[in-house]
Design a protein around this motif. Structure first.
Motif, PDB file in Angstrom:
ATOM      1  N   THR A   1       1.919   6.605  -6.929  1.00 44.13           N
ATOM      2  CA  THR A   1       0.752   7.365  -7.390  1.00 44.13           C
ATOM      3  C   THR A   1       0.970   8.861  -7.207  1.00 44.13           C
ATOM      4  O   THR A   1       0.654   9.667  -8.104  1.00 44.13           O
ATOM      5  N   ILE A   2       1.537   9.241  -6.067  1.00 44.27           N
ATOM      6  CA  ILE A   2       1.764  10.661  -5.781  1.00 44.27           C
ATOM      7  C   ILE A   2       2.791  11.255  -6.737  1.00 44.27           C
ATOM      8  O   ILE A   2       2.542  12.266  -7.408  1.00 44.27           O
TER       9      ILE A   2
ATOM     10  N   ASN B   1       2.498   1.737  -3.414  1.00 47.26           N
ATOM     11  CA  ASN B   1       1.529   2.199  -4.415  1.00 47.26           C
ATOM     12  C   ASN B   1       1.161   3.664  -4.211  1.00 47.26           C
ATOM     13  O   ASN B   1       0.999   4.413  -5.189  1.00 47.26           O
ATOM     14  N   ILE B   2       1.032   4.086  -2.955  1.00 46.05           N
ATOM     15  CA  ILE B   2       0.745   5.492  -2.661  1.00 46.05           C
ATOM     16  C   ILE B   2       1.907   6.365  -3.130  1.00 46.05           C
ATOM     17  O   ILE B   2       1.715   7.426  -3.738  1.00 46.05           O
ATOM     18  N   TYR B   3       3.130   5.910  -2.859  1.00 47.80           N
ATOM     19  CA  TYR B   3       4.334   6.655  -3.260  1.00 47.80           C
ATOM     20  C   TYR B   3       4.363   6.882  -4.769  1.00 47.80           C
ATOM     21  O   TYR B   3       4.541   8.013  -5.235  1.00 47.80           O
TER      22      TYR B   3
ATOM     23  N   LEU C   1       0.823  -1.200   0.000  1.00 40.23           N
ATOM     24  CA  LEU C   1       0.000   0.000   0.000  1.00 40.23           C
ATOM     25  C   LEU C   1       0.863   1.259   0.000  1.00 40.23           C
ATOM     26  O   LEU C   1       0.619   2.204  -0.775  1.00 40.23           O
ATOM     27  N   ALA C   2       1.901   1.271   0.851  1.00 40.76           N
ATOM     28  CA  ALA C   2       2.787   2.435   0.930  1.00 40.76           C
ATOM     29  C   ALA C   2       3.506   2.664  -0.401  1.00 40.76           C
ATOM     30  O   ALA C   2       3.639   3.805  -0.861  1.00 40.76           O
TER      31      ALA C   2
END
Length: 237
Positions: free
Chosen positions: A64-65, A60-62, A57-58
């Motif tokens: 994506t941002i 993917n968030i990285y 999750l971390a």
């Protein structure tokens, strides 16, 4: 009005000294950013394959941002945001103190995180292209997970990921021009200063164009040599 050859000369009347320094800064920034971006990108790709849901999750968030934000905005956030954050921390411990964030380091970090977000996808695709049997074969002959990764997986990973990483390097080389917005004296900033002072915008921005194209051509030749060398090593295996 000064002649073209005078403007493109070395010394107090010419601008080649400043342009050459801008080339040095541009190449230095790109070379400093590359290992940082590759390391973070590799770790993000590993995290995306982890069995730990929070790591996936971390990661993917990285990506994506930093794939979603414009590079220039990321640069401003790092340069101005980090400066404000560090100053607040320093003032908490030492009121009245002031800290200035180095524009070169800010540019390296900003371009590094953007590069790593794209590099992670290249690494991830390369990981998925390696058959699971390669891992199992390494474990079967008594290699640990780390040894299997280093001796079996990584050599194949480099060969598969190299074309994609080569394209990212060329993009990184061009993106270094963004650091002129935070005052770093790269090729574009030096060309802009020379253009304003001499009133010869076409001359100096044209020169900057030729320099970037030259760096791209040199990079393409170097990348081709690396790809052929990696290919020969693969055949020898």
């Amino acid at each position: 009005m000064q002649s073209v050859w005078t403007l493109l000369s070395w010394g107090p009347e010419g601008w080649l000294d400043e342009i050459a320094y801008g080339v040095f800064i541009t190449v230095s920034l790109a070379l400093a950013t590359l290992p940082l971006g590759l390391l973070i990108g590799f770790l993000i790709a590993v995290a995306k394959q982890s069995q730990e849901r929070s790591l996936r999750l971390a990661a993917n968030i990285y990506t994506t941002i930093f794939r979603g934000l414009p590079e220039l905005l990321t640069l401003f956030l790092v340069f101005y945001g980090a400066q404000i954050g560090i100053q607040q921390v320093v003032k908490f411990f030492s009121p009245g103190a002031s800290v200035e964030v180095n524009s070169f380091v800010s540019g390296m970090i900003a371009l590094g995180v953007v590069f790593s977000s794209y590099a992670s996808e290249v690494f991830l695709s390369a990981f998925r292209a390696i058959p699971q049997g390669q891992y199992e074969g390494g474990y079967a002959i008594g290699l640990s997970k780390f040894q299997t990764m280093r001796l079996v997986v990584v050599p194949q990973l480099i060969r598969i990921a190299l074309p994609g990483l080569a394209n990212l390097w060329l993009i990184l080389l061009k993106d270094t021009s963004l650091v002129s917005a935070i005052g770093l004296t790269d090729i574009l900033r030096q060309a802009g200063v020379a253009a304003r002072v001499s009133k010869q915008a076409f001359l100096f921005f044209g020169l900057a164009t030729l320099i970037y194209l030259g760096l791209a051509i040199i990079s393409s030749i170097g990348i081709g040599l690396i790809e052929r060398r990696v290919g020969r090593q693969e055949v020898q295996r």
